[in-house]
Design a protein around this motif. Structure first.
Motif, short mmCIF file in Angstrom:
data_model
loop_
_atom_site.label_atom_id
_atom_site.label_comp_id
_atom_site.label_asym_id
_atom_site.label_seq_id
_atom_site.Cartn_x
_atom_site.Cartn_y
_atom_site.Cartn_z
N PRO A 1 -3.94 7.93 -2.12
CA PRO A 1 -2.49 7.35 -2.19
C PRO A 1 -1.69 8.59 -2.78
CG PRO A 1 -4.07 6.13 -3.24
CD PRO A 1 -4.88 7.13 -2.87
N CYS A 2 -0.51 8.79 -2.58
CA CYS A 2 0.41 9.95 -2.75
C CYS A 2 0.49 9.95 -4.31
CB CYS A 2 1.53 9.87 -2.03
SG CYS A 2 2.90 8.83 -2.70
N GLY A 3 0.85 8.93 -4.89
CA GLY A 3 0.90 9.12 -6.57
C GLY A 3 2.43 8.87 -6.82
N HIS A 4 3.18 9.24 -5.79
CA HIS A 4 4.66 9.30 -6.27
C HIS A 4 5.71 8.30 -5.70
CE1 HIS A 4 4.96 11.62 -2.88
NE2 HIS A 4 3.97 12.70 -3.56
N CYS A 5 5.15 7.45 -4.59
CA CYS A 5 5.86 6.71 -4.01
C CYS A 5 6.39 5.31 -4.78
CB CYS A 5 5.61 6.22 -2.54
SG CYS A 5 4.06 5.25 -2.49
N SER A 6 7.11 4.42 -4.62
CA SER A 6 7.36 3.32 -5.48
C SER A 6 6.34 2.50 -5.60
CB SER A 6 8.84 2.53 -5.06
OG SER A 6 8.35 2.34 -3.34
N VAL A 7 5.34 2.32 -4.27
CA VAL A 7 4.22 1.26 -4.59
C VAL A 7 3.24 2.07 -5.46
CG1 VAL A 7 2.13 0.53 -3.34
CG2 VAL A 7 4.50 0.35 -2.26
N CYS A 8 3.12 3.23 -5.28
CA CYS A 8 2.19 3.98 -6.33
C CYS A 8 2.58 3.99 -7.74
CB CYS A 8 1.73 5.63 -5.82
SG CYS A 8 0.75 5.75 -4.41
N ARG A 9 3.86 3.96 -7.83
CA ARG A 9 4.43 3.79 -9.15
C ARG A 9 4.59 2.19 -9.61
NH1 ARG A 9 9.12 7.63 -8.08
NH2 ARG A 9 10.12 5.31 -7.91
N LYS B 1 0.72 -1.09 0.12
CA LYS B 1 -0.02 -0.06 -0.06
C LYS B 1 0.81 1.15 -0.02
CE LYS B 1 -3.32 -2.36 2.98
NZ LYS B 1 -2.93 -2.95 4.06
N CYS B 2 0.51 2.36 -0.33
CA CYS B 2 1.23 3.70 -0.61
C CYS B 2 2.07 3.90 0.64
CB CYS B 2 0.15 4.68 -0.72
SG CYS B 2 0.81 6.35 -0.73
N LEU B 3 3.29 4.20 0.51
CA LEU B 3 3.94 4.11 1.54
C LEU B 3 4.00 5.40 2.22
CD1 LEU B 3 7.60 2.68 -0.03
CD2 LEU B 3 5.87 1.51 1.58
N SER B 4 3.68 6.56 1.43
CA SER B 4 3.72 7.68 2.48
C SER B 4 2.48 7.67 3.12
CB SER B 4 3.57 8.82 1.31
OG SER B 4 4.47 9.11 0.39
N ARG B 5 1.30 7.34 2.74
CA ARG B 5 -0.15 7.08 3.51
C ARG B 5 0.32 6.20 4.82
NH1 ARG B 5 -5.19 4.56 0.70
NH2 ARG B 5 -5.25 3.33 2.55
#
Ligand SMILES: [Zn+2]
Length: 204
Positions: free
Chosen positions: A109-117, A90-94
């Protein structure tokens, strides 16, 4: 004296003027208050006296032991949590924000962490390394135990034995130069909890 700053040897002043430390300090403070010098303390060393009776208290030893083993468990848990975090899907920033109790935008979701990418991290699992045989471990621990008793009248316990096999130094092991004994760090590739479990069986 150097160009601007000078260093005062209080002991020398005391000796030369046959005075005590408090008077020297009072004089320095006075000059500082008057704005005639600027006083700074640097490289001061605090000296402590050891209360033997207080230190040789079994209860204190027990307390400290408790404190350190709790700390050990806490640190291991912390590392596990950290590893789990890195492998989250899941989104790391979140997740990080949630961990720190920051619930702002927490469902976005932040949209720019590795998971989101789309790059979920997978830490490599350690390769399985063979253990020394139980017989070897047993004879190595027996050797260590002999040396500890001979040199320090110290009874080998699970913690010390586990650290010995894992190759983790501790004061008692340094004292008897355990590094040079057979078996030191022979299980360094193994999981510490597994070493401890094995040792617990060996030492009964
Ligand atoms: Zn993200």
């Amino acid at each position: 004296m150097k160009k601007v700053w000078g260093e005062l040897n209080i002991q020398a002043v005391q000796d030369k003027y046959k005075t005590d430390r408090n008077r020297v300090i009072a004089a320095l403070d006075y000059l500082d208050e008057q704005g005639l010098i600027e006083l700074q303390t640097k490289g001061a060393t605090d000296v402590y006296q050891l209360h033997q009776a207080e230190v040789l208290n079994d209860e204190l030893a027990e307390q400290l032991h408790q404190y350190f083993s709790e700390k050990e468990h806490k640190e291991i848990r912390r590392i596990k949590t950290l590893v789990r975090y890195f492998e989250l899907d899941k989104c790391l920033s979140r997740s990080l924000a949630k961990y720190f109790d920051d619930h702002q935008d927490s469902d976005q979701p932040c949209g720019h962490c590795s998971v989101c990418r789309g790059q979920i991290a997978q830490l490599p699992k350690p390769a399985a390394v063979a253990w020394p045989s139980d017989q070897t471990i047993q004879s190595d621990l027996a050797g260590l135990s002999r040396v500890l008793v001979e040199k320090q009248q110290y009874q080998l316990n699970i913690e010390t034995a586990s650290r010995f096999l894992a190759g983790i130094s501790e004061p008692m092991l340094t004292k008897v130069r355990a590094r040079q004994l057979s078996g030191y760090a022979s299980c360094e590739q193994q999981n510490y909890a597994d070493i401890k479990a094995k040792v617990a069986i060996q030492l009964g």
